[in-house]
Write an enzyme that holds these catalytic residues in place. Structure first.
Site: not given
Length: 809
Positions: A277, A349, A352
């Site tokens: 994007s 991130d 997890d």
């Protein structure tokens, strides 16, 4: 004899009826209902003149509402209060996209088996195990605790339901008829599910398991070498050297190295290297009219009906235009009379996995912080069309849901880790709905930033412009991690492995009016680690698209909207420019075949433009894929291991020609970089020759790329093929069925002007000309001026259909 003929005729008739009323596989629906004049395709077909001005009576409406439709059938809704505004939006969105919005919520909730059957049971179970439904319910509680948000949700749902109540079965959208089910009442929970679906699409992937397998096999030094925290080439979103104005929170200490003891698995969704994007804005000193220009270019999986629905919303305190995912109120990407904004995925991130140690086979308790803690058990009923429901039990730790237990076979063969709990920002509640509501009404950057304080997931790079300023802010929930936390599977029993808090919003990467005169993002690293104290992750999109955008923006001095339209269609590929000269120089051309010679010639004169008619992009892409495979496949098979990033491979080609990784360890001889380049080129040409014969038009990139836009439910015949340029590493990042889903350019100034196009149309009805009427314009890069009305009677000649909605007395 006549009895025999009669029996044969009867048998054939029964056979035809049977054939017309059965499905063929999971994708081809029964042809009988499809062709029926009483319920099938013909009844849903829309002729010219069918869509006309009307007066409607809508239950729940408090004051009259006027909706004016322009030539693209975009509704411009003029209401006298917020309640009526969102009720009317719910109504017109449902009229255009009812099946789509409900189907997406069924998919997010793990309810597809209700309408399709047990073919989707494993997918439904996976969605439940990811905690999608539970999380959506908790988000709805958060939304509902705010009176304004609750009122907005209720009004929108009332509008959708007002439309549903008017429908007879004959009038149901075609997909309901083909799949033989009926629409159900819309609830605010469905809107919450849509937002969870958005978070899943943007952040619901993970490399943790493959990275752990890599670490277990090769050790820390190799991992640091092949998987660096920051690529060797990068142009971060926040210009390098931008000072920070905050005092950072303490960063959690890194605990002793932990490697979970587990067998090798593969992951459900590996993080894609190119998310694809773009957005950018330039300051007024670089534009022709002296005011900022903004472009937004979100790239998603392209489908019909289109992922976006365009709308203008006007009521006291708000006048906003833009696009929104059908089923959510307000405008997601757009502009108002004062500001414009767009989004790209940050890609940090925020998901997890934690290894869970159960006390015993009953799995009622798990070990954490030196004590046994209770497991929460949540029952999920998955209804199945034509069969009894399946009751599934999902186990929850304080981290989150345990996706699959040791005795279970995960969804698909490539699975999520077994016996691990999921920690994910999508499970953390905020009020994204109110964030959009406030952004739609913001008049300056201060109000814009304040509105974003209730935005959690997915985290976006929000680009911003008003008549004086430009800015970009990477906003959302980011856990305050130690460096590298979450690259590998984590220890679910060790409290130091828990997330330790959040990065404050004032500390997220952001910049306003930078000295270079523009801001931009293309999913690359938000900020250089040299300038930023917090860890956001180490796996972002490559720098190539961002570098190309910055290169072009740097050269602009008198930018106009057409400058940005052309930039959105830019097919130049920086990656090819970086490596192709090196690759060509390594080739031994003496023994070339005719096809190899032609391919070499095409590449030698290529200007790195991925245009549809060119042959060179097809050869280069095949060559690069073969080269990457031949370099890494022997040591890092993708079934179980994460392959080093493209950036690291490029670094080896340009700077480490003697790297050990070029050798194929499965052969007795020692291969060199030149060997790998040569054999990969041969394989690429052989592959194209095998598929298309000697060099001909079928080698053209537009054919070889094989791009298409399919129907959301994969119904054959309701999609379209594309002969188009672009590539994953170009600004025009059309790659397969993934690409630019909404191209928007906004010119700020005393009178805001905007342009846009998306690959589809306003209607979700395949029988309407507004189903895909914009696809060709989108393919050619033609943006339409967006009709932005300032009051209900403004430019009446440009709206040919008007609805007047009144409430029931």
């Amino acid at each position: 004899m006549k009895w025999l003929k009669a029996a044969l005729a009867t048998f054939l008739a029964v056979l035809v009826v049977y054939g017309l009323n059965r499905n063929y596989g999971t994708e081809v629906p029964a042809l009988g209902p499809f062709l029926s004049p009483y319920e099938g395709f013909w009844l849903n077909s829309e002729r010219n003149g069918d869509f006309t001005s009307e007066e409607l009576t809508i239950e729940g409406l408090r004051q009259p509402v006027q909706i004016r439709f322009d030539s693209l059938r975009v509704p411009h809704i003029f209401a006298q209060n917020d309640h009526d505004l969102y009720l009317a939006q719910g109504y017109v969105t449902a009229k255009d996209r009812l099946w789509q919005m409900e189907f997406m919520t069924h998919a997010a909730a793990g309810r597809l088996s209700e309408i399709i059957g047990d073919q989707t049971l494993a997918l439904d179970q996976y969605q439940r195990r990811m905690g999608m439904m539970k999380s959506a319910k908790e988000s709805l509680q958060k939304f509902s605790s705010d009176p304004a948000s609750k009122a907005l949700l209720d009004a929108y749902a009332a509008g959708v339901n007002a439309y549903i109540k008017q429908l007879s079965p004959r009038e149901y959208p075609l997909e309901y008829k083909l799949l033989k089910y009926a629409p159900e009442a819309w609830t605010p929970l469905k809107t919450a599910l849509l937002l969870k679906r958005l978070a899943y699409d943007m952040t619901g992937f993970s490399d943790d398991l493959r990275m752990t397998n890599n670490l277990r096999k090769y050790g820390n030094s190799v991992m640091q070498d092949l998987f660096p925290d920051y690529p060797f080439r990068e142009e971060p979103i926040i210009p390098v050297g931008t000072p920070q104005s905050f005092k950072p929170l303490p960063i959690p200490a890194t605990p002793a190295e932990f490697v979970a003891g587990l067998a090798s698995h593969t992951l459900e969704r590996q993080k894609p290297e190119n998310l694809g994007s773009n957005n950018w804005a330039v300051t007024g000193t670089r534009t022709a009219n002296g005011y900022p220009l903004l472009a937004s270019d979100p790239h998603l999986n392209l489908t019909l009906p289109s992922i976006w629905h365009a709308v203008q919303l006007h009521a006291p305190g708000v006048n906003v235009y833009g696009v929104i995912i059908p089923g959510a109120p307000g405008v997601g990407i757009g502009f108002n009379e004062h500001i414009a904004w767009g989004m790209t995925n940050v890609g940090s991130d925020v998901l997890d996995w934690y290894e869970v140690k159960f006390k015993d086979a009953s799995r009622r308790e798990y070990w954490h912080d030196n004590q046994w803690k209770p497991i929460k058990r949540v029952l999920e009923e998955i209804k199945i069309k034509g069969k009894a429901s399946k009751i599934d039990t999902v186990l929850y730790t304080h981290h989150g849901p345990v996706a699959y237990l040791p005795n279970e076979e995960p969804y698909r063969k490539a699975t999520t880790p077994i016996g691990h709990a999921l920690r994910w920002t999508a499970h953390d509640t905020q009020n994204e709905l109110m964030a959009l509501h406030s952004v739609n009404r913001a008049t300056n950057y201060h109000a814009f930033k304040k509105a974003l304080t209730t935005w959690a997931a997915p985290a976006f790079n929000f680009v911003y412009a008003d008549s004086q300023n430009i800015a970009i802010i990477s906003n959302g929930l980011f856990p305050n991690k130690w460096k590298g936390q979450g690259q590998y599977l984590l220890d679910g029993s060790n409290p130091t492995h828990d997330w330790q808090g959040w990065i404050p919003m004032d500390h997220v990467p952001q910049v306003m009016n930078p000295a270079r005169g523009f801001v931009s993002s293309a999913n690359q690293s938000p900020v250089s680690p040299k300038d930023y104290p917090y860890y956001l992750g180490s796996s972002f999109a490559g720098y190539e698209r961002g570098a190309r955008i910055n290169q072009r923006l740097s050269a602009m001095t008198k930018a106009v909207p057409d400058s940005f339209k052309l930039l959105q269609m830019d097919n130049f590929n920086v990656h090819a420019q970086n490596v192709l000269p090196t690759l060509l120089a390594q080739l031994d051309t003496k023994a070339f075949t005719s096809a190899q010679r032609q391919a070499y010639q095409a590449l030698s004169t290529w200007k790195y433009q991925y245009v549809a008619e060119a042959v060179a992009p097809s050869v280069f892409e095949e060559w690069w894929q073969a080269l990457s495979r031949n370099t890494w496949r022997d040591e890092f098979p993708v079934e179980n291991f994460k392959v080093p990033a493209r950036d690291r491979t490029v670094q080896m080609l340009l700077q480490e020609p003697n790297a050990q990784w070029f050798d194929n360890i499965e052969t007795p001889q020692k291969e060199t970089m030149q060997d790998v380049i040569q054999v990969s080129f041969t394989q690429a040409v052989d592959s194209l020759t095998k598929d298309y014969g000697t060099v001909n038009d079928q080698w053209q990139w537009g054919h070889h790329k094989n791009s298409s836009i399919g129907h959301m439910a994969r119904l054959p015949g309701f999609g379209t093929k594309l002969f188009a340029g672009g590539s994953a590493n170009s600004i025009n990042a059309l790659n397969g069925s993934h690409g630019p889903s909404w191209r928007m350019v906004v010119e700020m100034g005393p009178e805001v002007k905007a342009y846009g196009v998306y690959p589809g149309g306003q209607s979700g009805n395949p029988g309407s000309k507004f189903y895909d009427n914009l696809v060709e314009d989108w393919r050619l890069g033609k943006l339409h001026e967006l009709l932005f009305l300032t009051f209900a009677e403004d430019r009446k000649e440009q709206t040919n259909v008007v609805w007047v909605m009144k409430g029931k007395k």
